[in-house]
Design a protein around this motif. Structure first.
Motif, PDB file in Angstrom:
ATOM      1  N   ARG A  86     -46.816  29.760 -36.141  1.00 29.09           N
ATOM      2  CA  ARG A  86     -45.457  30.298 -36.070  1.00 29.09           C
ATOM      3  C   ARG A  86     -44.447  29.251 -35.622  1.00 29.09           C
ATOM      4  O   ARG A  86     -44.758  28.340 -34.871  1.00 29.09           O
ATOM      5  N   ARG A 118     -47.039  33.492 -25.791  1.00 29.85           N
ATOM      6  CA  ARG A 118     -45.774  33.899 -26.414  1.00 29.85           C
ATOM      7  C   ARG A 118     -44.602  33.010 -26.000  1.00 29.85           C
ATOM      8  O   ARG A 118     -43.757  32.668 -26.803  1.00 29.85           O
ATOM      9  N   ARG A 143     -42.397  32.390 -29.431  1.00 28.67           N
ATOM     10  CA  ARG A 143     -42.929  32.560 -30.787  1.00 28.67           C
ATOM     11  C   ARG A 143     -42.015  33.484 -31.572  1.00 28.67           C
ATOM     12  O   ARG A 143     -41.597  34.521 -31.087  1.00 28.67           O
ATOM     13  N   SER A 144     -41.745  33.103 -32.811  1.00 24.86           N
ATOM     14  CA  SER A 144     -40.977  33.967 -33.702  1.00 24.86           C
ATOM     15  C   SER A 144     -41.945  34.664 -34.654  1.00 24.86           C
ATOM     16  O   SER A 144     -43.156  34.469 -34.579  1.00 24.86           O
ATOM     17  N   ARG A 145     -41.396  35.420 -35.569  1.00 21.13           N
ATOM     18  CA  ARG A 145     -42.203  36.038 -36.622  1.00 21.13           C
ATOM     19  C   ARG A 145     -42.221  35.166 -37.871  1.00 21.13           C
ATOM     20  O   ARG A 145     -42.802  35.543 -38.874  1.00 21.13           O
TER      21      ARG A 145
END
Length: 161
Positions: A86, A118, A143-145
């Motif tokens: 990610r 995260r 963390r992103s998507r």
């Protein structure tokens, strides 16, 4: 400080580092800066760049935007070197500007500090041509998507290469 345990194998790790370096080079913002990213080890990133008079404020030294951009990028890539799936996002960044930067080469050195899941914390510093620190900063990254593999510029070499 210890590195996270969940790192890819050495060859996959190197491929991830080269892909992140490619991603950095492909970012449109980096057309405005003569710079090059290198990731020599997990949790470590260096950006080599040049300050010139295009980066100056009215008093003849580098504007703070140059400091922020390079400190944020160095810390960001130090953290994202530990995440293979990610794209991370900057959620906070604190700066301390200690010396005016004039024209010449500068290195932004980023290092992962903490976080493994995260949220990540990383720090960076700017080193001028004389070897003195001109600024430092600490960032928080989440963390992103957004999958790294789907980003233009993130070209991962095969682990066998």
């Amino acid at each position: 400080m210890t590195q996270p345990d969940a790192t890819p194998e050495a060859s996959g790790e190197a491929a991830h580092f080269r892909a992140l370096e490619s991603l950095y080079a492909a970012a449109p913002i980096n057309q405005l800066f003569h710079s090059r990213l290198e990731i020599p080890a997990p949790g470590v990133a260096r950006i080599h760049f040049e300050i010139d008079d295009r980066h100056y404020h009215a008093a003849g030294a580098a504007h703070g935007t140059s400091y922020f951009k390079m400190l944020d990028d160095a810390a960001f890539y130090a953290a994202n070197s530990l995440v293979t799936d990610r794209f991370l996002l900057t959620t906070a960044f604190n700066l301390l500007l200690t010396k005016p930067l004039k024209a010449g080469p500068v290195i932004a050195e980023g290092r992962w500090v903490s976080g493994q899941r995260r949220v990540f914390v990383a720090e960076a510093r700017l080193i001028d041509v004389t070897g003195e620190e001109a600024a430092r900063g600490t960032g928080t990254f989440m963390r992103s998507r957004i999958p790294l593999a789907g980003l233009p510029g993130y070209r991962s070499a095969s682990p066998e290469a």
